[in-house]
Design a protein around this motif. Structure first.
Motif, PDB file in Angstrom:
ATOM      1  N   ILE A 178      -0.263   9.596  -2.331  1.00 44.41           N
ATOM      2  CA  ILE A 178       0.570   8.854  -3.325  1.00 44.41           C
ATOM      3  C   ILE A 178      -0.389   8.260  -4.084  1.00 44.41           C
ATOM      4  N   PRO A 179      -0.515   8.500  -5.371  1.00 46.03           N
ATOM      5  CA  PRO A 179      -1.681   7.560  -6.094  1.00 46.03           C
ATOM      6  C   PRO A 179      -1.525   6.085  -5.945  1.00 46.03           C
ATOM      7  N   HIS A 180      -2.547   5.265  -5.941  1.00 47.09           N
ATOM      8  CA  HIS A 180      -2.765   3.895  -5.867  1.00 47.09           C
ATOM      9  C   HIS A 180      -1.681   3.211  -4.783  1.00 47.09           C
ATOM     10  N   ASN A 181      -1.722   4.148  -3.554  1.00 48.39           N
ATOM     11  CA  ASN A 181      -0.841   3.596  -2.404  1.00 48.39           C
ATOM     12  C   ASN A 181      -1.484   2.559  -1.929  1.00 48.39           C
ATOM     13  N   ASP A 182      -2.792   2.436  -1.798  1.00 50.31           N
ATOM     14  CA  ASP A 182      -3.617   1.498  -1.250  1.00 50.31           C
ATOM     15  C   ASP A 182      -3.480   0.018  -1.787  1.00 50.31           C
ATOM     16  N   GLN A 183      -2.994  -0.073  -3.086  1.00 46.30           N
ATOM     17  CA  GLN A 183      -2.975  -0.814  -3.721  1.00 46.30           C
ATOM     18  C   GLN A 183      -1.596  -1.600  -3.705  1.00 46.30           C
ATOM     19  N   PHE A 184      -0.543  -0.713  -3.867  1.00 44.43           N
ATOM     20  CA  PHE A 184       0.747  -1.127  -4.381  1.00 44.43           C
ATOM     21  C   PHE A 184       1.709  -0.726  -3.124  1.00 44.43           C
ATOM     22  N   PHE A 185       1.458  -0.005  -2.043  1.00 40.18           N
ATOM     23  CA  PHE A 185       2.377  -0.091  -1.010  1.00 40.18           C
ATOM     24  C   PHE A 185       2.934  -1.202  -0.102  1.00 40.18           C
ATOM     25  N   ALA A 186       1.777  -1.811   0.132  1.00 40.74           N
ATOM     26  CA  ALA A 186       2.208  -3.141   1.112  1.00 40.74           C
ATOM     27  C   ALA A 186       2.801  -4.143   0.159  1.00 40.74           C
TER      28      ALA A 186
END
Length: 359
Positions: free
Chosen positions: A31-39
């Motif tokens: 999932i693109p940019h998950n490291d920035q937006f999931f949490a």
């Protein structure tokens, strides 16, 4: 960006939102940019629940799940095919959003961006946390959108603080609509008012159909315009099967705000000596009006289906959805009012036609 690029970004958004579902929150790979937006989204969901007592975790996740299911390549292609979006001259479109259910204004936000315009957003204070995260995610996918998305601050007051816009889409009550119509008289606009949804029963519904109707009545505590707030039933209709089908929703009375409304409305009706039917968590009151209070469902009897069709046609400006089974044109199936397609427009006003032809 081209229209194909814009569609691609919203498909990616759909996949991102697909991690936050009614079944739970599950982080997925690729999932693109998950490291920035999931949490961040996970934390925002919890914040939204605490911010607004009507926004339970279940209902917020239900909304995100429905948008994830809507934002697919197939759905976007089917929705956008009739419109000449490549010919749009970009303008600035102001949005004044309601806050009755989670992300209630997202369809307008999506429509403005995917048609190539700039969006100027005034959120409701009741629903101000989720959309900015989604907007930031879209900007991470396409930095060009940073100049296309602007939120008015909390201190700004609705229409009076909205400046430098070419058109507006405003949603509110019948009272605020009169103010919007006056204030935006010189601009192309869509002004949305109060609407309600109804269900027409024949007495021949299956237990499964009636159980599905419970979703149309109780989802979001009945606060949405797509929630069924009134029943039309045949004369001498036996409500036993209806109440039996609704029973699975009885835990709703454990929600304090809902219970307070139930107790208050019941007390008012009893003191006024209205005849009621109730089951401990839902009140049925015979009434010709559409918009019933929370924890109350109005009903009206009919003797002739054709006459009822004429009556509902005459009052269509007040109706968002009609739930029935093979009785009405453009009817909605039982249990589906809160799962609209992208082309199911609020108030039956074609938002994309407005954005492509009217401004």
């Amino acid at each position: 960006m081209t229209i194909e690029e814009r569609k691609e970004k919203f498909v990616s958004l759909g996949k991102f939102l697909g991690q936050f579902t009614a079944e739970g929150i599950f982080e997925k790979e690729n999932i693109p940019h998950n490291d920035q937006f999931f949490a961040r989204m996970k934390d925002t969901i919890e914040a939204a629940v605490h911010h607004n007592g009507w926004f339970t975790r279940e209902n917020v996740l239900f909304s995100l799940d429905q948008w994830s299911r809507a934002l697919t390549s197939e759905n976007l292609d089917q929705w956008l095919k009739p419109y000449g979006l490549s010919e749009v001259q970009p303008k600035t479109v102001g949005l004044i959003m309601a806050g009755n259910i989670p992300l209630v204004g997202f369809h307008d936000f999506l429509s403005v961006l995917i048609s190539g315009h700039k969006v100027l957003v005034k959120q409701s204070s009741n629903d101000k946390l989720l959309l900015p995260v989604i907007a930031d995610y879209l900007i991470a996918l396409a930095p060009e959108w940073k100049e296309k998305i602007q939120f008015l601050s909390d201190s700004s007051e609705g229409a009076s603080k909205m400046k430098d816009y070419d058109a507006v889409i405003a949603t509110g009550s019948n009272n605020t609509a009169r103010y919007f119509e006056y204030y935006f008289a010189g601009k192309p606009s869509i002004i949305r008012k109060n609407r309600s949804s109804v269900a027409v029963l024949t007495g021949e519904e299956s237990a499964e159909e009636l159980a599905a109707l419970g979703e149309d009545i109780f989802r979001y505590y009945g606060l949405g315009c797509r929630n069924v707030s009134k029943l039309y039933v045949p004369e001498n209709y036996d409500f036993d099967a209806f109440f039996k089908a609704m029973y699975s929703w009885n835990p709703i009375i454990n929600q304090a705000k809902y219970a307070n409304n139930y107790d208050y409305n019941k007390a008012v009706y009893l003191m006024s000596q209205f005849k009621l039917l109730e089951n401990g968590f839902l009140i049925l009151k015979e009434d010709k009006s559409f918009g019933s209070p929370i924890a109350t469902l109005f009903y009206e009897t009919y003797s002739d289906k054709e006459e009822l069709k004429k009556e509902l046609e005459a009052r269509k400006e007040n109706i968002q959805c009609v739930v029935s089974q093979e009785l009405f044109e453009n009817e909605v199936d039982f249990g589906k009012t809160q799962q609209p397609n992208l082309w199911d427009y609020a108030d039956n006003v074609d938002t994309l036609q407005f954005l492509t032809k009217k401004i």
